[in-house]
Motif scaffolding. Sequence first.
Motif, mmCIF file in Angstrom:
data_model
loop_
_atom_site.group_PDB
_atom_site.id
_atom_site.type_symbol
_atom_site.label_atom_id
_atom_site.label_comp_id
_atom_site.label_asym_id
_atom_site.label_seq_id
_atom_site.Cartn_x
_atom_site.Cartn_y
_atom_site.Cartn_z
ATOM 1 N N LYS A 234 2.259 1.901 -3.499
ATOM 2 C CA LYS A 234 1.205 2.390 -4.401
ATOM 3 C C LYS A 234 0.848 3.843 -4.097
ATOM 4 C CE LYS A 234 -2.250 -0.541 -4.384
ATOM 5 N NZ LYS A 234 -3.225 -1.644 -4.571
ATOM 6 N N GLU A 235 0.760 4.162 -2.828
ATOM 7 C CA GLU A 235 0.418 5.533 -2.440
ATOM 8 C C GLU A 235 1.493 6.508 -2.881
ATOM 9 O OE1 GLU A 235 -0.078 7.905 1.757
ATOM 10 O OE2 GLU A 235 -1.000 5.934 1.598
ATOM 11 N N LYS A 236 2.756 6.103 -2.744
ATOM 12 C CA LYS A 236 3.859 6.977 -3.139
ATOM 13 C C LYS A 236 3.856 7.218 -4.656
ATOM 14 C CE LYS A 236 6.708 8.316 -0.813
ATOM 15 N NZ LYS A 236 6.906 9.622 -0.147
ATOM 16 N N VAL B 183 0.828 -1.213 0.000
ATOM 17 C CA VAL B 183 0.000 0.000 0.000
ATOM 18 C C VAL B 183 0.859 1.259 0.000
ATOM 19 C CG1 VAL B 183 -1.726 1.311 1.298
ATOM 20 C CG2 VAL B 183 -1.901 -1.179 1.159
ATOM 21 N N ASP B 184 1.940 1.258 0.780
ATOM 22 C CA ASP B 184 2.794 2.443 0.869
ATOM 23 C C ASP B 184 3.433 2.768 -0.472
ATOM 24 O OD1 ASP B 184 2.248 2.730 3.583
ATOM 25 O OD2 ASP B 184 3.932 1.461 4.183
ATOM 26 N N THR C 29 1.327 7.278 -6.658
ATOM 27 C CA THR C 29 0.236 8.164 -7.068
ATOM 28 C C THR C 29 0.582 9.638 -6.871
ATOM 29 O OG1 THR C 29 -0.815 8.023 -4.884
ATOM 30 C CG2 THR C 29 -1.474 6.398 -6.543
#
Length: 306
Positions: A297-299, A294-295, A301
């Motif tokens: 993927k968030e970065k 998740v981290d 974006t």
Amino acid sequence: MGGARRAGWVAAGLVLGAGACYCIYRLARGQRPGSQKLRLRSSRSAEDLTNGSYDDVLNAEQLQKLLYLLESTEDPVIIERALVTLGNNAAFSTNQVIIRELGGIPIVGSKINDPNYSIKEKALNALSNLSVNVENQIKIKVYVSQVCEDVLSGPLNSPVQLAGLRLLTNMTVTNDHQHLLSHYITDLFQLLLAGNGSTKVQVLKLLLNLSENPAMTEGLLGAQVDSSFLSLYDGHVAKEILLRVLTLFQNINNCFKKEGHVAKPAFTKGSLFFHLYGEECAQKMRALVNHPDVDVKEKVTIIPKF
């Protein structure tokens, strides 16, 4: 980094956070088992102060004895033990000031010239702890060029190389002395690619500090970097490395936009600019959107869409 941020660091004496952070390094030994708190010792001889009681906090008189011993002895065992004791005491903000006022920084700094790698490492660790104090950095900055040279020419992945990188990372937490590393950026990227996991993480911490400063952006983007750099953006790369190289891209891109570059500056082929803003990197960013972490993927974006 703004003045308010820098002032906050000075007031706190210690910066916590990812990337741009001061690192206090515990030298050689941890606390002895059963020792619940640090003790302030009464009078002891200079050599007694190095006998392994690393959980003791020394006062100004004891630190002065230790500095005199370090300056006067030629015994490598005593030198190393004295540096360990000084380095551990330099983890305390009060002692960072005392050691500077006693003229201790040049005494410790002279030991980074020692041909004994173990002594050099302990000296670098002590300077690293002393460098958490911003006023101390004014005296320590004279060693930055030599430390850069030693880091780049020394044994790869060695403790002494990591100690030098930690010192350089501390010295670049604020923008004040980052320009001293301008001529070494290409070499740091080479070290990033050559090093093992621990070395990669430490080099990235240093590069992340530089990447937050718009004044360093052009130098970073203009650095000649091997195309294998882009392999660090592969999905299988360790998370602690992948997140940092993504943050590096994010920081550089933010600074690049902040500087208002409408047209591409004249960066040469093979520069970091051509790698980060090329099609191969764009493909890797698109692939990371589906990364299981998740981290990560968030970065991804946060970085501009490709």
